[in-house]
Write a protein that holds these residues in place. Structure first.
Motif, mmCIF file in Angstrom:
data_model
loop_
_atom_site.group_PDB
_atom_site.id
_atom_site.type_symbol
_atom_site.label_atom_id
_atom_site.label_comp_id
_atom_site.label_asym_id
_atom_site.label_seq_id
_atom_site.Cartn_x
_atom_site.Cartn_y
_atom_site.Cartn_z
ATOM 1 N N GLY F 45 16.292 22.998 2.148
ATOM 2 C CA GLY F 45 16.383 23.968 3.238
ATOM 3 C C GLY F 45 16.426 23.265 4.581
ATOM 4 N N ALA F 46 17.052 23.938 5.557
ATOM 5 C CA ALA F 46 17.126 23.391 6.916
ATOM 6 C C ALA F 46 17.217 24.565 7.888
ATOM 7 C CB ALA F 46 18.334 22.474 7.068
ATOM 8 N N ASP F 47 17.086 24.272 9.185
ATOM 9 C CA ASP F 47 17.048 25.344 10.187
ATOM 10 C C ASP F 47 18.341 26.139 10.253
ATOM 11 O OD1 ASP F 47 14.510 24.822 10.903
ATOM 12 O OD2 ASP F 47 14.989 23.730 12.750
ATOM 13 N N ASP F 48 19.476 25.467 10.140
ATOM 14 C CA ASP F 48 20.755 26.165 10.202
ATOM 15 C C ASP F 48 21.786 25.353 9.424
ATOM 16 O OD1 ASP F 48 21.492 24.018 11.842
ATOM 17 O OD2 ASP F 48 20.961 25.118 13.659
ATOM 18 N N ILE F 49 23.020 25.831 9.369
ATOM 19 C CA ILE F 49 24.029 25.213 8.521
ATOM 20 C C ILE F 49 24.350 23.788 9.001
ATOM 21 C CG2 ILE F 49 25.984 26.242 9.780
ATOM 22 C CD1 ILE F 49 26.003 25.959 6.006
ATOM 23 N N ASP F 50 24.282 23.545 10.317
ATOM 24 C CA ASP F 50 24.551 22.197 10.816
ATOM 25 C C ASP F 50 23.445 21.216 10.397
ATOM 26 O OD1 ASP F 50 26.866 23.126 11.959
ATOM 27 O OD2 ASP F 50 26.055 23.298 13.971
ATOM 28 N N SER F 51 22.191 21.647 10.495
ATOM 29 C CA SER F 51 21.090 20.771 10.084
ATOM 30 C C SER F 51 21.163 20.506 8.572
ATOM 31 C CB SER F 51 19.737 21.412 10.394
ATOM 32 O OG SER F 51 19.717 21.933 11.695
ATOM 33 N N LEU F 52 21.579 21.523 7.832
ATOM 34 C CA LEU F 52 21.739 21.335 6.394
ATOM 35 C C LEU F 52 22.812 20.282 6.122
ATOM 36 C CD1 LEU F 52 20.959 22.445 3.531
ATOM 37 C CD2 LEU F 52 22.936 23.946 3.748
ATOM 38 N N GLY F 53 23.922 20.384 6.844
ATOM 39 C CA GLY F 53 24.977 19.378 6.706
ATOM 40 C C GLY F 53 24.460 17.985 7.025
ATOM 41 N N SER F 54 23.653 17.882 8.059
ATOM 42 C CA SER F 54 23.107 16.578 8.434
ATOM 43 C C SER F 54 22.147 16.049 7.370
ATOM 44 C CB SER F 54 22.361 16.679 9.776
ATOM 45 O OG SER F 54 23.255 17.056 10.799
ATOM 46 N N LEU F 55 21.322 16.953 6.830
ATOM 47 C CA LEU F 55 20.377 16.541 5.777
ATOM 48 C C LEU F 55 21.150 15.927 4.610
ATOM 49 C CD1 LEU F 55 17.551 16.677 4.309
ATOM 50 C CD2 LEU F 55 18.238 18.935 3.502
ATOM 51 N N VAL F 56 22.243 16.583 4.221
ATOM 52 C CA VAL F 56 23.005 16.104 3.069
ATOM 53 C C VAL F 56 23.695 14.779 3.396
ATOM 54 C CG1 VAL F 56 24.956 16.581 1.552
ATOM 55 C CG2 VAL F 56 23.324 18.394 2.092
ATOM 56 N N VAL F 57 24.385 14.732 4.532
ATOM 57 C CA VAL F 57 25.174 13.537 4.843
ATOM 58 C C VAL F 57 24.284 12.370 5.267
ATOM 59 C CG1 VAL F 57 26.863 12.575 6.466
ATOM 60 C CG2 VAL F 57 27.294 14.781 5.387
ATOM 61 N N ALA F 58 23.292 12.653 6.101
ATOM 62 C CA ALA F 58 22.521 11.548 6.690
ATOM 63 C C ALA F 58 21.373 11.092 5.799
ATOM 64 C CB ALA F 58 21.978 11.954 8.066
ATOM 65 N N ARG F 59 20.878 11.990 4.928
ATOM 66 C CA ARG F 59 19.733 11.607 4.108
ATOM 67 C C ARG F 59 20.104 11.438 2.632
ATOM 68 N NH1 ARG F 59 14.796 12.605 6.328
ATOM 69 N NH2 ARG F 59 14.243 11.063 4.752
ATOM 70 N N ILE F 60 20.675 12.465 2.029
ATOM 71 C CA ILE F 60 20.929 12.414 0.586
ATOM 72 C C ILE F 60 22.086 11.470 0.270
ATOM 73 C CG2 ILE F 60 21.687 13.796 -1.403
ATOM 74 C CD1 ILE F 60 20.022 16.104 -0.305
ATOM 75 N N GLN F 61 23.205 11.602 0.987
ATOM 76 C CA GLN F 61 24.377 10.771 0.659
ATOM 77 C C GLN F 61 24.135 9.295 0.989
ATOM 78 O OE1 GLN F 61 27.988 12.374 2.290
ATOM 79 N NE2 GLN F 61 28.005 14.108 0.889
ATOM 80 N N ARG F 62 23.141 8.997 1.776
ATOM 81 C CA ARG F 62 22.832 7.606 2.085
ATOM 82 C C ARG F 62 22.153 6.889 0.920
ATOM 83 N NH1 ARG F 62 23.505 7.109 7.839
ATOM 84 N NH2 ARG F 62 25.691 7.713 7.773
ATOM 85 N N LEU F 63 21.632 7.648 -0.029
ATOM 86 C CA LEU F 63 20.941 7.036 -1.168
ATOM 87 C C LEU F 63 21.928 6.244 -2.024
ATOM 88 C CD1 LEU F 63 18.665 9.967 -2.400
ATOM 89 C CD2 LEU F 63 18.001 8.002 -1.011
ATOM 90 N N ASP F 64 21.488 5.125 -2.490
ATOM 91 C CA ASP F 64 22.250 4.336 -3.448
ATOM 92 C C ASP F 64 22.458 5.107 -4.752
ATOM 93 O OD1 ASP F 64 22.749 1.847 -2.263
ATOM 94 O OD2 ASP F 64 22.197 0.884 -4.166
ATOM 95 N N GLY F 65 23.677 5.066 -5.294
ATOM 96 C CA GLY F 65 23.889 5.644 -6.618
ATOM 97 C C GLY F 65 24.463 7.047 -6.589
ATOM 98 N N ILE F 66 24.649 7.621 -5.380
ATOM 99 C CA ILE F 66 25.268 8.949 -5.240
ATOM 100 C C ILE F 66 26.788 8.789 -5.210
ATOM 101 C CG2 ILE F 66 25.589 10.917 -3.698
ATOM 102 C CD1 ILE F 66 22.807 11.161 -4.129
ATOM 103 N N ALA F 67 27.505 9.556 -6.048
ATOM 104 C CA ALA F 67 28.975 9.479 -6.039
ATOM 105 C C ALA F 67 29.604 10.645 -5.269
ATOM 106 C CB ALA F 67 29.515 9.432 -7.462
ATOM 107 N N ARG F 68 29.137 11.876 -5.515
ATOM 108 C CA ARG F 68 29.666 13.075 -4.819
ATOM 109 C C ARG F 68 28.550 14.091 -4.704
ATOM 110 N NH1 ARG F 68 33.660 13.986 -1.895
ATOM 111 N NH2 ARG F 68 33.493 16.186 -2.380
ATOM 112 N N THR F 69 28.532 14.860 -3.618
ATOM 113 C CA THR F 69 27.612 15.997 -3.533
ATOM 114 C C THR F 69 28.424 17.246 -3.228
ATOM 115 O OG1 THR F 69 27.203 15.876 -1.156
ATOM 116 C CG2 THR F 69 25.799 14.518 -2.557
ATOM 117 N N LEU F 70 27.941 18.375 -3.726
ATOM 118 C CA LEU F 70 28.588 19.664 -3.490
ATOM 119 C C LEU F 70 27.496 20.619 -3.033
ATOM 120 C CD1 LEU F 70 30.579 21.944 -3.633
ATOM 121 C CD2 LEU F 70 30.640 21.741 -6.095
#
Lengths: 77, 77, 77, 77, 77, 77, 77, 77
Positions: F45-70
């Motif tokens: 969860g995040a405050d709004d759709i932009d923060s959610l986008g940032s959470l995914v791109v800046a935090r989750i996709q930065r993890l080693d071993g991630i190929a794609r997120t949807l």
């Protein structure tokens, strides 16, 4: 006991060697090269869904040349 | 004799060179760059389904710049 | 002789009956309900790729409750 | 002049009749039944991308038994 | 003149920089980060379908961080 | 506040470690290994759709071993 | 005990009513409307993989307005 | 304010009329017929992600001839 079909995409040019190595893994009954969106289809079994997950992640996905696997557990409904 | 369409995804930026190299492979009749989910579509023929599989894996997939191929054998039904 | 895996999507709620009917078709060795993007996976054989195409279109796709089939011929490469 | 491959999914059991009818449409050079995620693959040409779109929507998609079409225009790059 | 939407998958973590660089390419009208199966959606135009193909392959796909592009030409039907 | 399911494909053999690391990210409520076309499914969860986008791109996709997120935002309709 | 995420495509315009009905099914913990390639994502549990298959086929897929379901069992690996 | 691209599959033969009707919906800025895996691509905006979901489900999906929609919200990251 849980049985599953495992639909496998390999790196290009490596389907044949991948199929052969998968056939050597304990719990795998069959593995064949196929044409279409998948490169190899295998059948495997394990004690339960968690062991099946481990078989795929710890044994099959560790093989060189595997790009993606899609596990389809058989259900008796 | 088995004929097939081969739908090909290339690494980004390499569609044109891949199409040109595929046209040079024996058994390949045509290969064109396309837009859409595939980058190159080729037509090829072989003696039987196993030879067709070998043509794709041993000749086409060995080319530099190929990411995925999807072989669609023609059937006369 | 050509063998193939046939990955089948059924209309919702009809996977079990479809699997059972497919098992009764001549040339089909196995058919199981599965979870994942497909609902039923079958294995079948025919004399050549054209007969396999006919088996799928004229026998399997004629069954009530089938939405899509994806035939993956086994290749020996 | 724009040429394109048209990848077609038909309603189950209707691939053969669809391929035959598509071959009769002006502007279509070839149409074959295939196995895999598509049921029929056709090649067609038109004066420009808009005419090609019209050919697909107004002529091919109007045929009975067509479920989805995917037009892949050939590009010379 | 041919206009198109270009649906883009980037390498993980690189959507924002890719969108920004695409906006700087001549012929590109807009490019935005999106959620869902694509990471960036762009709109671009070129003289004809071949120039559009060249724009995508020679300019957009050359950018660092692009994994796949899917070009959807606009048709007036 | 925007909640979302995030469907994740990992590099082969790395699903378990990826799920564990995602669980440690602020804003992530749950993350589990699954079988099927995705390897890990998370809820965040995040405050709004932009923060959610940032959470995914800046935090989750930065993890080693991630190929794609949807990312599939929950909507209250 | 087996837990699963169930990714659901509904007929157009019916996502909200489907999500609400799924929430009323025994064994279902949550169900939400989402944007993206799926319309509703649910979480459910059953005694084993076969009971989970039955829950999906006999209870969820029987609901009016469901087009496709994709069951992703959680695995502890 | 949330903006989104909406990727739309129509029933065969109905892309043109669907695009025209979507252009008439309040909140929709553009809608074009395209070739490729989608038939129409639209751009729309709403106050927040929930209103966007409602716009798609209650207005766009209610149109005759729509088969599937895929909403891709724009994120500023």
């Amino acid at each position: 006991m849980v049985q599953a079909y495992i639909l496998i995409q390999t790196e290009v040019g490596r389907a044949a060697e991948v199929a052969e190595r998968i056939r050597g893994i304990e719990g795998v009954a069959e593995a064949h090269d196929v044409t279409g969106p998948y490169d190899v289809i295998a059948q495997a079994g394990a004690d339960d869904i968690d062991s099946l997950g481990s078989l795929v992640v710890a044994r099959i996905q560790r093989l060189d040349g595997i790009a993606r696997t899609l596990t389809c557990p058989i259900v008796n409904i």
